[in-house]
Write an enzyme that holds these catalytic residues in place. Structure first.
Site, PDB file in Angstrom:
ATOM      1  N   SER A 221       0.926  -1.175  -0.087  1.00 44.84           N
ATOM      2  CA  SER A 221      -0.214   0.326  -0.308  1.00 44.84           C
ATOM      3  C   SER A 221       1.076   1.477  -0.155  1.00 44.84           C
ATOM      4  CB  SER A 221      -0.812   0.078   1.103  1.00 44.84           C
ATOM      5  OG  SER A 221      -0.003   0.286   2.401  1.00 44.84           O
ATOM      6  N   ASP A 222       0.779   2.017  -1.130  1.00 41.20           N
ATOM      7  CA  ASP A 222       0.784   3.584  -0.481  1.00 41.20           C
ATOM      8  C   ASP A 222       0.709   4.069   1.051  1.00 41.20           C
ATOM      9  OD1 ASP A 222       2.351   5.843  -0.300  1.00 41.20           O
ATOM     10  OD2 ASP A 222       0.426   6.889  -2.240  1.00 41.20           O
ATOM     11  N   TRP A 223       1.478   4.521   1.981  1.00 43.75           N
ATOM     12  CA  TRP A 223       1.096   5.116   3.120  1.00 43.75           C
ATOM     13  C   TRP A 223       0.409   5.443   3.355  1.00 43.75           C
ATOM     14  CZ3 TRP A 223       5.003   2.143   1.703  1.00 43.75           C
ATOM     15  CH2 TRP A 223       6.714   1.675   1.671  1.00 43.75           C
TER      16      TRP A 223
END
Length: 734
Positions: A221-223
């Site tokens: 995931s993106d953060w």
């Protein structure tokens, strides 16, 4: 994988969530190490636990918009190698990058971190960068997957885009990189795509990425992009970053125990992640260190190829020191350059160079360089009495950054004014732009020389000095179109999307595709860039003028350096369909090659155009299709300068659609088997095309009618049973 069977449920759930901001969890009993991921993509940013503090010193290479303007595949591989070596030095296993989202609008705040408006240029260059990094035993994380083209409301906005545009524009670069370079990781984006969160989007993460493209790495995931952790695992999201402690871990455990998450889905995610953890651990280089001086020199050479010469009237450049005795240097970026973007990609550079110091170091002692960082009466007098004035301006950190989009294409007012005032008193004015994406230039007619230096990294100052003095002959080409004004851009009235919805009404027509379709002159076109020498495109030849299914074309272009200096030109090849059956761009970039030539040297340069370079994405067939017909290959130095062309007769691969009662009558006319029933269906409603003067308006009306309506229009002359039999007969013939 035997080790997978030795993990219990709690350990599997633990692996799928980060240990804090940058690491995965170690499982000591099974000798599973932690894996460290950190930001890129144009330099290593290994920061503290929160990710907000100062990071380790690393080489800051040019940002992606600059790298793409080199149009040099081999150079991108070298940059990747260097990045991989620095990751090995600092015990990082996965570099988070490159970013390859399309530049839908020049107003995108993060455009400096993305390559281009074109998926082929982006895909081919990013493939080389990925392969270079991974050649050093370091994984890459291709981002942001997918359709992430604005910063405004990026964590909640829904990108609403039609299927053809999705595949041809916004997924194409990802497809190229996944197929060619096989990145070890892909990072999903924050946004929704057609109503489904990227982190929960099975169509993207499983159906397309894994099953269609053959991706075998892990998806991270993106953060902060995780919304529903269980739906994410089911859809193909493997690693959650940063870690959420027990919060999502317990959800995974309880979902498996409660039968809401299958062990098959769980094991699939764990296995994909484990494979890369173990691979990167095996490829760690003990006591490894890189040479920062060598990497700085590489950064200078790279920057020199990224810089684009946009204008050079009266051949003012390169500076001739025998004729030039006094240079006036000014502007806010002359001594304190803006060399990188703002946000998660910020690098703590190992050193920084600026134009002033590097220029002074290279110039002979008899050439005086006067400098001011103020615009006043005294500075204008200095400019007026010089042989040459150099003004360093551009976009400030508050004008473009991750986290927000630009509100104007203009440079700050004081930067524009700086150029205008100096140009009034000095006819030999050179403007150097420091910016991550396109800007407007209201002063352009008054200025003889313009250099687009982009955000050229820590060695950009030295590279600019090399360009100014002719140590390096500029060879950069614009990786994006520079518009005349914001009103000319393809998304002028729809960017950014507001109220959590982004409507991609422009479809395929972003970047040069838009300007070509509208027959609109940009300020500077895609692929444009000048040199201190001149090149002539002399001839073109192809391996065969008739292209069968799944054949490729070997293309040779004869190019000659007709100037007085050695230099490089980029051969760009665009495909144009003569009589398209679907709406298509005027032409599209399909391949390119940078070639270096000595004065008076000419060379046949080989290139390859693949069969699928003639394809479009067919929504009905859910696949890439090629029409039969004549295509043209246009070859030249930019999207608006294509002096060579050659025709190719292409045999299509279009799969024949199945006709149903919902098919339009005109679809029968185009169908190889259904065409023989077309006249029969018209006659059923009283139209005989063999008669003189048939009712053309009525024929047009009927052509757009689903055939299920014909029994009623024929007053039963054609029965439902007869229509069904006709359809069976049509579709049974192969």
């Amino acid at each position: 994988m035997d080790i997978l069977n030795q993990l219990n449920l709690e350990e599997k759930a633990q692996l799928l969530s980060g240990n804090g901001w940058w690491q995965t969890h170690a499982i000591p009993k099974l000798n599973i190490p932690a894996m460290y991921l950190t930001d890129g993509p144009h330099g290593l940013r290994k920061a503290d636990v929160a990710g907000l503090g100062k990071s380790v010193q690393a080489t800051c290479f040019p940002t992606a918009s600059a790298l793409a303007s080199s149009w040099n595949k081999k150079l991108l591989y070298e940059v990747g190698e260097a990045l991989g070596k620095e990751c090995q030095t600092h015990n990082v296993q996965v570099l988070l990058g490159p970013g390859i989202n399309m530049k839908r609008s020049p107003m995108g705040g993060r455009n400096f971190e993305y390559f281009s408006e074109d998926p082929v240029l982006t895909g081919q260059l990013a493939s080389q960068l990925v392969q270079g990094v991974q050649s050093q035993g370091i994984g890459t994380s291709l981002k942001h997957f997918a359709v992430n083209n604005q910063e405004h409301e990026r964590m909640a906005s829904d990108s609403v885009v039609d299927e053809r545009t999705l595949h041809e524009i916004y997924l194409r670069a990802f497809e190229i990189v996944v197929r060619e370079a096989k990145p070890w990781s892909v990072m999903c984006s924050y946004n929704l795509i057609n109503g489904v969160c990227a982190s929960e989007n099975k169509y993207l993460l499983k159906d397309i990425l894994r099953e269609r493209w053959g991706f075998t790495g892990f998806v991270v995931s993106d953060w902060g992009a995780v919304n529903d952790r269980i739906k994410g695992v089911q859809a193909g999201l493997d690693l959650e970053m940063p870690g959420s402690g027990e919060y999502n871990r317990q959800k995974i455990i309880q979902a498996v125990k409660g039968g809401h998450l299958s062990e098959k889905d769980l094991n699939s995610s764990v296995a994909a992640l484990l494979e890369i953890i173990l691979k990167t651990n095996q490829l760690k280089k003990k006591n490894f260190s890189h040479d920062p001086v060598v990497h700085h020199q590489l950064a200078r050479r790279v920057a020199g190829e990224c810089i684009v010469l946009l204008k050079n009237e009266r051949q003012l450049l390169p500076i001739q020191s025998l004729k030039t005795k006094k240079i006036y240097l000014t502007g806010p970026f002359a001594r304190e350059p803006r060399f990188q973007g703002v946000g998660s990609s910020q690098v703590n550079p190992s050193r920084i160079s600026n134009v002033h110091d590097e220029l002074v170091a290279l110039l002979p002692s008899h050439v005086k360089v006067n400098y001011s960082d103020k615009l006043n009466h005294e500075s204008k007098n200095l400019a007026a009495t010089a042989d040459l004035a150099i003004v360093c301006v551009g976009l400030t950190e508050s004008a473009e950054s991750e986290g927000f989009d630009r509100n104007t294409l203009a440079m700050p007012t004081d930067h524009n004014q700086w150029v205008i005032e100096i140009a009034k008193v000095q006819r030999n004015t050179v403007v150097i732009l420091f910016n991550g994406s396109a800007v407007t230039m209201p002063w352009l007619p008054e200025v003889p020389v313009v250099i687009e230096s982009w955000l050229t990294g820590q060695a950009g100052g030295g590279a600019l000095a090399d360009i100014l003095l002719g140590v390096v002959n500029p060879s950069g080409k614009l990786s994006e179109t520079f518009p005349q004004s914001h009103a000319d851009t393809p998304t002028a009235h729809e960017f950014p999307g507001m109220n959590k919805q982004v409507l991609y009404h422009e479809g395929l027509f972003i970047g040069y595709r838009h300007y070509d379709q509208k027959n609109m002159a940009p300020l500077f076109p895609f692929g444009f860039g000048l040199s201190y020498t001149q090149f002539a495109f002399k001839d073109i030849r192809i391996s065969h003028a008739k292209l069968a299914q799944d054949q490729d074309i070997e293309l040779d272009v004869l190019i000659k350096n007709i100037g007085l200096l050695a230099g490089a030109e980029v051969i760009q090849v665009y495909v144009h369909e003569k009589t398209p059956s679907h709406l298509r761009p005027v032409h599209e970039l399909k391949t390119f090659e940078k070639v270096y030539l000595q004065p008076n040297e000419e060379k046949w340069v080989p290139l390859r155009v693949s069969y699928l370079d003639f394809a479009y994405y067919d929504v009905q067939g859910k696949d890439w299709q090629v029409n039969s017909g004549v295509f043209e290959l246009h070859v030249g130095s930019s999207s608006r300068d294509l002096p060579l062309s050659i025709s190719v007769d292409v045999q299509g691969n279009k799969k024949q659609i199945t006709l149903t009662k919902h098919s339009l009558l005109k679809e029968f006319k185009k169908h190889p088997q259904g065409s023989k029933y077309y006249l029969q269906l018209l006659k059923a409603v009283g139209i005989d095309l063999d008669e003189k003067n048939p009712n053309e308006m009525l024929v047009a009306f009927l052509d757009d009618m689903p055939v299920l309506k014909i029994p009623a229009f024929s007053e039963g002359k054609l029965t439902d049973e007869a229509l069904s039999h006709l359809l069976v007969e049509t579709n049974s013939i192969t």
